[in-house]
Structure formats: C-alpha cells, structure tokens
Design a protein around this motif. Sequence first.
Motif, PDB file in Angstrom:
ATOM      1  N   UNK A  50      76.970  19.359 -53.670  1.00  0.00           N
ATOM      2  CA  UNK A  50      77.017  20.424 -52.677  1.00  0.00           C
ATOM      3  C   UNK A  50      75.658  20.981 -52.299  1.00  0.00           C
ATOM      4  N   UNK A  51      74.650  20.690 -53.075  1.00  0.00           N
ATOM      5  CA  UNK A  51      73.295  21.144 -52.747  1.00  0.00           C
ATOM      6  C   UNK A  51      72.317  20.086 -53.226  1.00  0.00           C
ATOM      7  N   UNK A  52      71.039  20.388 -53.216  1.00  0.00           N
ATOM      8  CA  UNK A  52      70.044  19.388 -53.583  1.00  0.00           C
ATOM      9  C   UNK A  52      70.027  19.111 -55.090  1.00  0.00           C
ATOM     10  N   UNK A  53      71.145  19.242 -55.749  1.00  0.00           N
ATOM     11  CA  UNK A  53      71.327  18.855 -57.152  1.00  0.00           C
ATOM     12  C   UNK A  53      70.502  19.661 -58.130  1.00  0.00           C
ATOM     13  N   UNK A  54      70.191  20.884 -57.822  1.00  0.00           N
ATOM     14  CA  UNK A  54      69.400  21.672 -58.758  1.00  0.00           C
ATOM     15  C   UNK A  54      67.993  21.125 -58.875  1.00  0.00           C
ATOM     16  N   UNK A  55      67.261  21.603 -59.826  1.00  0.00           N
ATOM     17  CA  UNK A  55      65.865  21.217 -59.941  1.00  0.00           C
ATOM     18  C   UNK A  55      65.687  19.801 -60.475  1.00  0.00           C
ATOM     19  N   UNK A  56      66.414  19.450 -61.534  1.00  0.00           N
ATOM     20  CA  UNK A  56      66.249  18.125 -62.127  1.00  0.00           C
ATOM     21  C   UNK A  56      67.578  17.441 -62.386  1.00  0.00           C
ATOM     22  N   UNK A  57      68.653  18.014 -61.913  1.00  0.00           N
ATOM     23  CA  UNK A  57      69.985  17.503 -62.224  1.00  0.00           C
ATOM     24  C   UNK A  57      70.299  16.190 -61.521  1.00  0.00           C
ATOM     25  N   UNK A  58      69.957  16.090 -60.248  1.00  0.00           N
ATOM     26  CA  UNK A  58      70.219  14.868 -59.504  1.00  0.00           C
ATOM     27  C   UNK A  58      69.170  13.831 -59.814  1.00  0.00           C
ATOM     28  N   UNK A  59      69.624  12.592 -60.052  1.00  0.00           N
ATOM     29  CA  UNK A  59      68.726  11.514 -60.433  1.00  0.00           C
ATOM     30  C   UNK A  59      68.916  10.342 -59.480  1.00  0.00           C
ATOM     31  N   UNK A  60      67.821   9.664 -59.176  1.00  0.00           N
ATOM     32  CA  UNK A  60      67.885   8.444 -58.386  1.00  0.00           C
ATOM     33  C   UNK A  60      67.055   7.366 -59.070  1.00  0.00           C
ATOM     34  N   UNK A  61      67.658   6.196 -59.204  1.00  0.00           N
ATOM     35  CA  UNK A  61      66.939   5.015 -59.658  1.00  0.00           C
ATOM     36  C   UNK A  61      66.718   4.163 -58.416  1.00  0.00           C
ATOM     37  N   UNK A  62      65.465   3.996 -58.034  1.00  0.00           N
ATOM     38  CA  UNK A  62      65.117   3.253 -56.825  1.00  0.00           C
ATOM     39  C   UNK A  62      64.690   1.842 -57.188  1.00  0.00           C
TER      40      UNK A  62
ATOM     41  N   UNK B  23      63.274  13.657 -49.941  1.00  0.00           N
ATOM     42  CA  UNK B  23      63.526  14.764 -49.014  1.00  0.00           C
ATOM     43  C   UNK B  23      64.967  15.261 -49.108  1.00  0.00           C
ATOM     44  N   UNK B  24      65.920  14.354 -49.274  1.00  0.00           N
ATOM     45  CA  UNK B  24      67.335  14.734 -49.282  1.00  0.00           C
ATOM     46  C   UNK B  24      67.779  15.218 -50.655  1.00  0.00           C
ATOM     47  N   UNK B  25      67.472  14.480 -51.698  1.00  0.00           N
ATOM     48  CA  UNK B  25      67.960  14.809 -53.042  1.00  0.00           C
ATOM     49  C   UNK B  25      66.998  15.695 -53.825  1.00  0.00           C
ATOM     50  N   UNK B  26      65.752  15.764 -53.402  1.00  0.00           N
ATOM     51  CA  UNK B  26      64.779  16.560 -54.143  1.00  0.00           C
ATOM     52  C   UNK B  26      64.299  15.884 -55.410  1.00  0.00           C
TER      53      UNK B  26
ATOM     54  N   UNK C 230      67.996  -0.779 -52.610  1.00  0.00           N
ATOM     55  CA  UNK C 230      69.126  -0.299 -53.399  1.00  0.00           C
ATOM     56  C   UNK C 230      68.699   0.932 -54.180  1.00  0.00           C
ATOM     57  N   UNK C 231      69.632   1.874 -54.286  1.00  0.00           N
ATOM     58  CA  UNK C 231      69.386   3.126 -54.991  1.00  0.00           C
ATOM     59  C   UNK C 231      70.642   3.491 -55.781  1.00  0.00           C
ATOM     60  N   UNK C 232      70.460   3.933 -57.011  1.00  0.00           N
ATOM     61  CA  UNK C 232      71.568   4.430 -57.816  1.00  0.00           C
ATOM     62  C   UNK C 232      71.398   5.933 -57.942  1.00  0.00           C
ATOM     63  N   UNK C 233      72.434   6.671 -57.572  1.00  0.00           N
ATOM     64  CA  UNK C 233      72.416   8.132 -57.585  1.00  0.00           C
ATOM     65  C   UNK C 233      73.405   8.642 -58.625  1.00  0.00           C
ATOM     66  N   UNK C 234      73.027   9.673 -59.355  1.00  0.00           N
ATOM     67  CA  UNK C 234      73.948  10.322 -60.264  1.00  0.00           C
ATOM     68  C   UNK C 234      73.414  11.678 -60.669  1.00  0.00           C
ATOM     69  N   UNK C 235      74.271  12.439 -61.329  1.00  0.00           N
ATOM     70  CA  UNK C 235      73.875  13.735 -61.879  1.00  0.00           C
ATOM     71  C   UNK C 235      73.742  13.570 -63.382  1.00  0.00           C
ATOM     72  N   UNK C 236      72.706  14.188 -63.947  1.00  0.00           N
ATOM     73  CA  UNK C 236      72.531  14.115 -65.403  1.00  0.00           C
ATOM     74  C   UNK C 236      73.817  14.560 -66.094  1.00  0.00           C
ATOM     75  N   UNK C 237      74.183  13.818 -67.104  1.00  0.00           N
ATOM     76  CA  UNK C 237      75.375  14.149 -67.869  1.00  0.00           C
ATOM     77  C   UNK C 237      76.650  13.539 -67.324  1.00  0.00           C
TER      78      UNK C 237
END
Length: 180
Positions: free
Chosen positions: A40-52, A64-67, A84-91
Amino acid sequence: MGHDIDFYWNASVAFHGHACPGLAMGCRMAVDAAALLGVDERCGDEEGVCIAETDACGLDAIQAVWGCTMGKGNLLLKPRGKQAFTFYRRGAPEGLRLYWCAPRSDERTREERITHYLRGPAEELYRATRVAVPAPDEARVSPSLVCTRCGERTAEPMVRLLEGQPYCLDCFADPSRILR
C-alpha cells in the motif's frame, strides 16, 4: 501505494534523468508487483526488498517506485543479464519474480514502446511467478581494514588476505588468474 502508473512513471523519469523503454519496463514491473503483492505504500524504510538480475535502466525505476537502495540493504544485485526482478517484503514467506518477456519490436517507435510497456496487457509483457525467498539479514555495517598496499579503508568482507596482510580487491594480486 495508489498504483498510479503516471505518478510513478514521472518519479522514475525524474530519478533516472530521461525517459526510455528500459525505464518503462522497470516502472511497469515495480508498480504491478506492488499491486500483486498488496503493497500500500513504498514498503517502509527497509521492508520492501528487490533482487535485481540486471543493472540496466529499469533498476532506477525500481528504486523510484519501491524505495529500495543498495545502501539500505534492500536492493540486491544478482547479475544474470536478464530483465527480471524478485520483489518481496522482509519476513514474508514468498515473493514475486517478474521476468520481462515482451519481444522488442522494431516496428514501434521509442515513444510507442514506452507507452506499450506502461499500459499494454501484462500477459504480453512479463511473466510473474510466485517464489520462495529467503529474506536477507538486516543491513550490516562491517568493520574496515586498511589495505596494506594503498592504505585505504575497505569493508572487511571485500578484503583478501595475502601472507596474513589485508588487501582491497583492486590491490590484491589474485593467484587464481580469474578476472573479477
């Protein structure tokens, strides 16, 4: 996150410095991944993760989008030369890997490709797969060691020992003859 493609496209262009099809790929995948994962938002400060799996233009849109950034430890580079990109939230037990599979059309202009990438049917552009992902450790600050040759402080994980002395990667004479 409102998933407003125009808002995030403008933010991506501002961050990257110009509009290009590669940036549009990354923007589209980042916005769609957020919607598919219920972010719902830019995933908090470090919560959203991307493996590029690439270091190309689309990666700037991810930031820019996920922070996500390398400095925060939530942007990880796994260089494979793939869009390819893998997106997830920590935990979270699983994430979403998006692989860009749209053929590059030489029939479309650059601007037409950008528009198609941002607004075309997802099934024509990328493949999304749910994947199990091991969450990385929290960002870690490593101690530094002084390189024996150049005298510059270097993060401990990037130091190599030669005869018990620390050397940075630029100064280390790798006996394996493998260029890194």
